[in-house]
Design an enzyme around this catalytic site. Structure first.
Site, PDB file in Angstrom:
ATOM      1  N   PHE A 151      -5.747  -9.146 -19.004  1.00  0.00           N
ATOM      2  CA  PHE A 151      -6.456  -8.931 -20.053  1.00  0.00           C
ATOM      3  C   PHE A 151      -6.546  -7.226 -20.485  1.00  0.00           C
ATOM      4  O   PHE A 151      -6.857  -6.893 -21.577  1.00  0.00           O
ATOM      5  CB  PHE A 151      -8.073  -9.078 -19.736  1.00  0.00           C
ATOM      6  N   LYS A 175       0.982 -17.287 -22.172  1.00  0.00           N
ATOM      7  CA  LYS A 175      -0.355 -17.614 -21.757  1.00  0.00           C
ATOM      8  C   LYS A 175      -0.903 -16.332 -21.341  1.00  0.00           C
ATOM      9  O   LYS A 175      -1.029 -15.554 -20.398  1.00  0.00           O
ATOM     10  CB  LYS A 175      -0.148 -18.262 -20.254  1.00  0.00           C
ATOM     11  N   GLU A 178      -7.572 -15.369 -21.007  1.00  0.00           N
ATOM     12  CA  GLU A 178      -8.743 -15.805 -21.649  1.00  0.00           C
ATOM     13  C   GLU A 178      -9.906 -15.133 -22.085  1.00  0.00           C
ATOM     14  O   GLU A 178     -10.597 -15.285 -23.086  1.00  0.00           O
ATOM     15  CB  GLU A 178      -9.189 -17.058 -20.851  1.00  0.00           C
ATOM     16  N   SER A 228      -2.743  -8.585 -10.905  1.00  0.00           N
ATOM     17  CA  SER A 228      -2.845  -7.995  -9.423  1.00  0.00           C
ATOM     18  C   SER A 228      -1.986  -8.538  -8.577  1.00  0.00           C
ATOM     19  O   SER A 228      -1.333  -9.608  -8.506  1.00  0.00           O
ATOM     20  CB  SER A 228      -4.324  -8.640  -9.139  1.00  0.00           C
ATOM     21  N   CYS A 283      -2.850  -0.668 -15.120  1.00  0.00           N
ATOM     22  CA  CYS A 283      -2.227  -0.561 -13.831  1.00  0.00           C
ATOM     23  C   CYS A 283      -1.491   0.714 -13.584  1.00  0.00           C
ATOM     24  O   CYS A 283      -0.706   1.096 -12.561  1.00  0.00           O
ATOM     25  CB  CYS A 283      -0.948  -1.645 -13.726  1.00  0.00           C
ATOM     26  N   GLU A 390      -7.172  -1.741  -5.037  1.00  0.00           N
ATOM     27  CA  GLU A 390      -7.144  -1.601  -6.500  1.00  0.00           C
ATOM     28  C   GLU A 390      -8.427  -1.906  -7.377  1.00  0.00           C
ATOM     29  O   GLU A 390      -8.821  -3.110  -7.517  1.00  0.00           O
ATOM     30  CB  GLU A 390      -6.025  -2.433  -7.194  1.00  0.00           C
TER      31      GLU A 390
END
Length: 505
Positions: A151, A175, A178, A228, A283, A390
């Protein structure tokens, strides 16, 4: 709710089939639902794979000139609509519009790199390896490939993948997350406008059902992922078990080491920018500041001065420098590290929960937004959850060490190896650091060392599963396979006379 409804993009158009499941899309600034997105099941995944599979032979055989032409047109359209895409990202992710526009610009760099595909796909040639025998290598596409993206960068991270994959002659299924799916559909529309044949680029929305459908489908030859570390490990293991090529980029805990000789104003600017840009949801964010004695107190004072001037507010407001987090549950999880850090012995030097939205203006309108201001935990140690996890939010942990060697042991013991930075005016120290540190991307007086598109992006250790980094030549190699040819031609062949101008179409 404004009635926005996002569908899959399959075979060059919005998918018109019914959706058994849907998800809500939120405006993070208000906390309200702004639309819905269809979730793919096995039927939709199969339709996307079938479209990509059917489109592959013709796209594979398209000339390099034709592929490059489509990419150049796509680049121009993306440039023209950059601000529009940035607003779509801001409305669903929460980041400020200027930050979103910067994301699109960095993605464009990969598109520009991929425009050079005729040069990038040149193989090698050796003449007369034996008597009248030549040997050469050619790079050929894999087939149907997929990208599963997070995201936090709904435009840039997909653009690390699909421009290179498509330029190499593959067909692609994206993909996206969402949580903020609109940018992916607008990009699909621009591909179509650029003349990309139907089925070469497809988008399926959804959750684990869609992901597993792609990971297990026998016609998907390769999978790229960013997210992740636990999910990256799952993607890698599942896709590899199903015989696919995989690059899975995982999580990070990026350290910024500040040596005593560093310019502390530069270091403080960098720590605030790299720690709180995009609300820390990236990240490559600096989440650990390693202050080498005796600079800790002076550096903390300078950071506090800068944080006090930051303005947190909705992404569409030009006064805003930092927006909300992407969802309410994520905001709550990030905020839990503040009390958790205090309970484990850290000092809450700056508590972002007290940061007013828009300086206190319009408080009612944004009361239910997913807000958390810049937060700094001081005197953090390696045993604390705030250091080990994280967090993926605007929480900066400050670890104080007595020496360069102690800082290096801290980095060496950390399981992640994505990005790191050192701030110093000592060239020898910087050179030693870049040589010794076990991290994939290193900045010297640069806090977020994201490489240019013609280099490759990726970390080491638990930040990467697979052998290839994203974009650059590693990306080209990931999306192609090498074929070696050995040829003997005993008799020369003769063609007829042709006086027309030679073409390469």
């Amino acid at each position: 709710m404004n009635g926005k409804h996002l569908r899959h993009w399959i075979n060059g158009k919005p998918h018109d089939g019914p959706a058994e499941r849907r998800g809500d899309v939120y405006d993070p600034a208000t906390g309200r639902v702004s639309g819905t997105v269809d979730f793919a099941g096995p039927t939709e995944v199969e339709a996307a794979v079938a479209a990509a599979r059917d489109a592959f032979p013709a796209w594979r055989d398209a000339s390099l000139s034709k592929r490059a032409g489509v990419l150049f047109r796509f680049r121009e359209l993306l440039t023209r609509h950059r601000d529009e895409i940035a607003r779509l990202i801001s409305a669903e992710h929460g980041k400020v519009v200027s930050d979103a526009a910067g994301e699109v610009a960095r993605g464009l760099e990969v598109v520009e790199f991929a425009c050079g595909i005729p040069h990038l796909l040149k193989g090698g040639f050796s003449e007369n390896v034996s008597t009248r025998v030549d040997a050469y290598s050619i790079l050929q596409p894999l087939g149907v490939v997929a990208g599963i993206t997070p995201f936090n960068f709904p435009a840039m991270v997909p653009m690390w993948m699909f421009p290179v994959a498509i330029a190499c002659g593959n067909t692609f299924i994206l993909k996206p997350s969402e949580k903020d799916p609109s940018a992916s559909i607008r990009i699909a529309e621009l591909w179509a406008e650029a003349g990309l044949p139907d089925g070469v680029f497809n988008v399926v929305h959804g959750d684990k059902v869609a992901v597993d459908g792609l990971l297990e489908h026998p016609d998907v030859k390769a999978v790229s992922f960013v997210g992740s570390t636990p999910i990256a490990r799952y993607i890698y293991e599942t896709a590899a078990r199903n015989g696919k090529r995989v690059q899975a980029l995982g999580g990070a805990k990026n350290h910024m080491v500040v040596l005593p000789d560093a310019d502390l104003d530069l270091a403080a600017d960098a720590a605030v920018s790299a720690g709180f840009g995009s609300a820390g949801e990236r990240c490559m964010a600096i989440s650990v500041l390693v202050a080498v004695d005796p600079v800790g107190d002076a550096l903390m004072d300078k950071i506090a001065e800068r944080v006090a001037r930051l303005r947190i507010g909705p992404g569409h407001d030009p006064r805003s420098e930092m927006g909300p987090l992407v969802t309410g549950p994520h905001r709550d999880k990030v905020a839990s590290y503040i009390d958790g850090g205090r309970a484990q012995g850290a000092t809450v030097a700056i508590d972002g929960r007290a940061t007013p939205v828009n300086g206190g203006e319009d408080a009612e309108e944004y009361r239910d937004g997913f807000w958390l201001g810049p937060t700094v935990l001081d005197h953090v140690t390696a045993e604390m959850d705030a250091y080990r996890d994280e967090i993926f939010g605007p929480v900066l942990s400050v670890v104080r060490v007595s020496s360069y060697d102690e800082a290096m042991r801290l980095l060496a013991d950390n399981p992640y190896g994505n990005g790191t930075a050192i701030f110093t005016n000592d060239g020898g120290a910087a050179r030693r650091f870049q040589n010794e540190v076990e991290v994939g991307m290193v900045g010297i007086n640069v806090p977020i060392p994201v490489p240019m598109a013609y280099y490759s992006f990726g970390g080491w250790k638990a930040s990467l599963f697979g052998d290839s980094h994203a974009h650059g030549m590693e990306g080209v190699h990931f999306y192609t396979r090498t074929k070696a040819v050995t040829a003997r031609w005993l008799d020369p062949s003769h063609g007829g006379v042709e006086l027309g101008f030679p073409t390469n179409g």
